[in-house]
Design an enzyme around this catalytic site. Structure first.
Site, mmCIF file in Angstrom:
data_model
loop_
_atom_site.group_PDB
_atom_site.id
_atom_site.type_symbol
_atom_site.label_atom_id
_atom_site.label_comp_id
_atom_site.label_asym_id
_atom_site.label_seq_id
_atom_site.Cartn_x
_atom_site.Cartn_y
_atom_site.Cartn_z
ATOM 1 N N SER A 64 -5.939 5.881 -10.684
ATOM 2 C CA SER A 64 -7.287 5.312 -10.533
ATOM 3 C C SER A 64 -8.297 6.077 -11.388
ATOM 4 C CB SER A 64 -7.732 5.357 -9.070
ATOM 5 O OG SER A 64 -6.801 4.693 -8.243
HETATM 6 N N1 SAH Z 1 -3.339 7.127 -5.521
HETATM 7 C C1 SAH Z 1 -2.748 6.832 -6.809
HETATM 8 C C2 SAH Z 1 -3.134 5.443 -7.278
HETATM 9 C C3 SAH Z 1 -1.931 4.693 -7.697
HETATM 10 S S1 SAH Z 1 -2.073 2.968 -7.977
HETATM 11 C C4 SAH Z 1 -3.058 7.903 -7.832
HETATM 12 O O1 SAH Z 1 -3.861 8.798 -7.544
HETATM 13 O O2 SAH Z 1 -2.495 7.880 -8.930
HETATM 14 C C5 SAH Z 1 -1.446 2.299 -6.468
HETATM 15 C C6 SAH Z 1 -0.083 2.748 -6.032
HETATM 16 O O3 SAH Z 1 0.204 2.052 -4.807
HETATM 17 C C7 SAH Z 1 1.066 2.393 -6.972
HETATM 18 O O4 SAH Z 1 1.827 3.526 -7.229
HETATM 19 C C8 SAH Z 1 1.878 1.339 -6.195
HETATM 20 O O5 SAH Z 1 3.265 1.376 -6.467
HETATM 21 C C9 SAH Z 1 1.571 1.731 -4.767
HETATM 22 N N2 SAH Z 1 1.769 0.681 -3.777
HETATM 23 C C10 SAH Z 1 1.522 -0.641 -3.892
HETATM 24 N N3 SAH Z 1 1.839 -1.303 -2.753
HETATM 25 C C11 SAH Z 1 2.288 -0.348 -1.882
HETATM 26 C C12 SAH Z 1 2.782 -0.400 -0.533
HETATM 27 N N4 SAH Z 1 2.880 -1.536 0.154
HETATM 28 N N5 SAH Z 1 3.168 0.763 0.041
HETATM 29 C C13 SAH Z 1 3.084 1.949 -0.614
HETATM 30 N N6 SAH Z 1 2.624 2.047 -1.900
HETATM 31 C C14 SAH Z 1 2.239 0.920 -2.524
#
Ligand code: SAH
Length: 216
Positions: A64
């Site tokens: 993000s």
């Molecule tokens: N907090 C992260 C943001 C990653 S983007 C950072 O600091 O980099 C969102 C993430 O959520 C992705 O890695 C995606 O695979 C994950 N995601 C999406 N749906 C999900 C679910 N149902 N359960 C767990 N993770 C999920």
């Protein structure tokens, strides 16, 4: 991994830019100025780490935008020692920011390749963070209740299993799809005042990758 003066200087400039954008919590700004975001971005892309932009981390996912991480963290209002559940480990950067603020972090990722990669990175640099492979919609019932819950992917609805895993007095931050337009999310703060008094407030528009069901 190397964290040199250039990285440190770029981080201070980034934190100042985020403050200009309206983030007031000094602890959050200090965390942004301290946690080496370039560790969480593929090697060779250091130059992109300290711009206020999202960045691809592979597997169709993004780390993000720093100002979005700062805003979500500020809304979450983390206190030292809080037990915090993060949904969407991704690169691990948000989890590291929470750890830096003194939270006990439990983070769930649905994609096994990202889970294994980030778990190894966090084990080396932020060993207190606990990583789980699973479906974020279900949370971590075995470790509940949590003081704080943060979803870092776009949620099509507010997962009630997660609200149930929140302590009374707890807070949860969710980027919720806007009705009829899943390309935009409204940041929702949920405060659980009692078992049957859960208050929601709205905190501006953001863009996240979608929250999906568990794969593999
Ligand atoms: N907090 C992260 C943001 C990653 S983007 C950072 O600091 O980099 C969102 C993430 O959520 C992705 O890695 C995606 O695979 C994950 N995601 C999406 N749906 C999900 C679910 N149902 N359960 C767990 N993770 C999920």
């Amino acid at each position: 991994m190397i964290d040199n003066f250039r990285h440190q200087g770029s981080r201070r400039i980034l934190a100042a830019a985020i403050k200009e954008k309206g983030i007031e919590n000094e602890d959050v700004l200090e965390a942004i100025a301290t946690v080496p975001r370039h560790f969480f971005i593929g090697a060779g892309f250091d130059d992109f780490a300290y711009n206020d932009v999202p960045f691809s981390i592979g597997c169709d996912q993004t780390i993000s935008q720093p100002s979005t991480v700062a805003r979500q963290t500020e809304l979450l209002d983390v206190k030292k020692g809080n037990k915090v559940l993060e949904i969407g480990t991704g690169s691990g950067y948000q989890a590291a920011i929470l750890d830096h603020l003194g939270a006990r972090v439990y983070t769930v990722e649905r994609q096994s390749d990202l889970y294994f990669k980030t778990k190894a990175l966090l084990k080396e640099n932020y060993p207190r963070i606990k990583c789980f492979l699973g479906d974020g919609y279900k949370g971590l019932a075995a470790y509940a209740p949590f003081d704080r819950i943060i979803i870092t992917a776009a949620a099509p609805f507010i997962p009630q299993d997660l609200v149930a895993q929140l302590k009374i007095g707890g807070k949860m931050v969710v980027p919720l799809d806007v009705e009829d337009d899943a390309s935009q999310q409204e940041m929702i703060l949920i405060e659980k005042l009692s078992e049957d008094n859960v208050v929601q407030t709205k905190h501006g528009m953001f863009m996240f990758v979608p929250m999906l069901k568990k794969v593999k």
